[in-house]
Design an enzyme around this catalytic site. Sequence first.
Site, PDB file in Angstrom:
ATOM      1  N   CYS A  99      29.801  69.743  72.401  1.00 17.60           N
ATOM      2  CA  CYS A  99      30.795  68.768  72.824  1.00 17.60           C
ATOM      3  C   CYS A  99      30.609  68.389  74.300  1.00 17.60           C
ATOM      4  CB  CYS A  99      32.193  69.295  72.504  1.00 17.60           C
ATOM      5  SG  CYS A  99      33.379  67.968  72.243  1.00 17.60           S
TER       6      CYS A  99
ATOM      7  N   GLU B 237      31.158  76.108  65.904  1.00 14.22           N
ATOM      8  CA  GLU B 237      31.709  77.479  65.900  1.00 14.22           C
ATOM      9  C   GLU B 237      32.882  77.637  64.923  1.00 14.22           C
ATOM     10  OE1 GLU B 237      31.825  75.306  68.398  1.00 14.22           O
ATOM     11  OE2 GLU B 237      33.594  75.519  69.687  1.00 14.22           O
TER      12      GLU B 237
ATOM     13  N   HIS C 216      32.064  70.807  66.911  1.00 18.01           N
ATOM     14  CA  HIS C 216      32.201  72.241  67.224  1.00 18.01           C
ATOM     15  C   HIS C 216      31.744  73.087  66.035  1.00 18.01           C
ATOM     16  CE1 HIS C 216      34.456  71.928  71.021  1.00 18.01           C
ATOM     17  NE2 HIS C 216      34.864  70.776  70.516  1.00 18.01           N
TER      18      HIS C 216
END
Length: 546
Positions: free
Chosen positions: A381, A520, A518
């Site tokens: 990002c 994650e 993202h």
Amino acid sequence: MTRYIFVTGGVVSSIGKGIVTASLAATLEARDLKVSMVKMDPYINVDPGTMNPIQHGEVFVTEDGAETDLDLGHYERFLRNRMSQKNNFTTGSVYEAVIRRERRGDYLGSTIQVIPHITDEIQCRIRAVSENDTYDVVIVEIGGTVGDIEGQPFLEAIRQMRLLEGKERTLYIHVTLVPFVNSSGEFKTKPTQHSVKELRSIGLQPDVLVCRCESQEIPEDARKKIALFTNVQERAVVSLRDVESIYEVPIVLNQQGLDQFVVEQFNLKCNSADLGEWRAVVDALRTPSSTVSIAMVGKYFELLDSYKSLIEALLHAGIRSKTQIDINYIDAEEIEQHGTTMLHQQDAILVPGGFGERGFEGKIQAVQFAREKNVPYLGICYGLHAAVIEYARNVLGWYDAHSTEINPKTSYPVIGLITEWSGKYKKTHDGNSNNKDLGGTMRLGSQPCYLTEGSLAQRTYQSDVIYERHRHRYEVNNEFVHAIENAGMRICGKHQPDDLVEMIEIPSQDWFIACQFHPEFTSSPRDGHPLFEGFIHAANRYAETN
Ligand code: GLN
């Protein structure tokens, strides 16, 4: 019929109530039960989206674009079931809904009160998670600690639910701390007794106590004493000591018989728990065959929970490749002041998401270091914004290239709001329209990204189209993309039909990737995540050859 488990916390905060809740869910899932979860947060913010990460920790984003409490991240890492905006709500959002209805006149002149209107709304939201009895069990975690003023309506709502749903379909679990006092050499049960007393004073008798303690298990005599004084069955006083990895907790809870107790109370017919996958995770953590050092260049390190999912995702990639991951948290402002020397000896560099001006130039320097020294780089990002800006400045020579988030007057706004470089998106992106609210107005949630044939990204994901979650306002400015690509940076992932840059890479580097989303949020200990696995693989290779 859905059964409900309510988890409250007592004595002190931060004793791992979220992990206990998620781990219990994992043991029930391992019995082939269908499980979902809810986190109820007593604060007044409508959601955590506008909160400072240093205060609250990470904002976890669900597939459907809800900005939620970080406990939902634990839930998704421990369960294969996905969370949605239904699975987390706050006092603020409950009041907002009730007040909106009151303004519309829906209550036909009644006086609106905490009981029954607020408590009814809370119950309604809990039940909405298992509409048509989709789930066998819904586990409801109540944020905060018993005794907090703002938690009271939630506790009252769950008290009423036992009356409404029946004793065989509700279970109360209270998570407490049993400290060991060195000077007397004893475990102290009194804080737990007091906490249960507090619960009972509002009509809640816990059925299970999960007692957190440090390295030793709570001995039987102390558990007996707790059981007697709190009116809880002795076998339901569970001792949970600190363990090396949170992914061990499902195994420990199962050894303590917690899931067995739950299914017996609920009279559920199901298999015993198969925790083989969790054992494999714990074994991999214990027996790494290599070690890598990863530099994470960010700025919210006062509270590492700000990067919770990211830290976990790196560890998951380590689990998958039997690599011990040593994360070095490097403050971007330190790089601004002292240069990039602290990046030497690192096997890979990661620039995570972030907001605002503070530390951004340090991140740019970290990207430059990774590019010039050919160190594996992953930008997430803001880390993609930094990579594109660095390339524009130092490779294309656009000396003042920037994001309009920081410098709206730059001559090269390579990163900007979509409406700054194209009027076409005004309708679809609320953040750029007339809605000036900061809450809930970013580009949020899961979106498709099409990967370029033959790119490193496509090889890493082994797929042509991927779905990843977003949380940002600014985008790569398409007006500069042609020039940037001509200078050697490749756009390897795009959102279609909106034609937005989702991923970039530098093919002349060994491993240099950045993404607008993202990744994650979709990594888990059992299944890992291709991008993080690729990154750790590159770090291992770098460590071997340098
Ligand atoms: N500040 C950037 C934006 O709003 C990046 C956000 C992030 O890293 N999550 O677009």
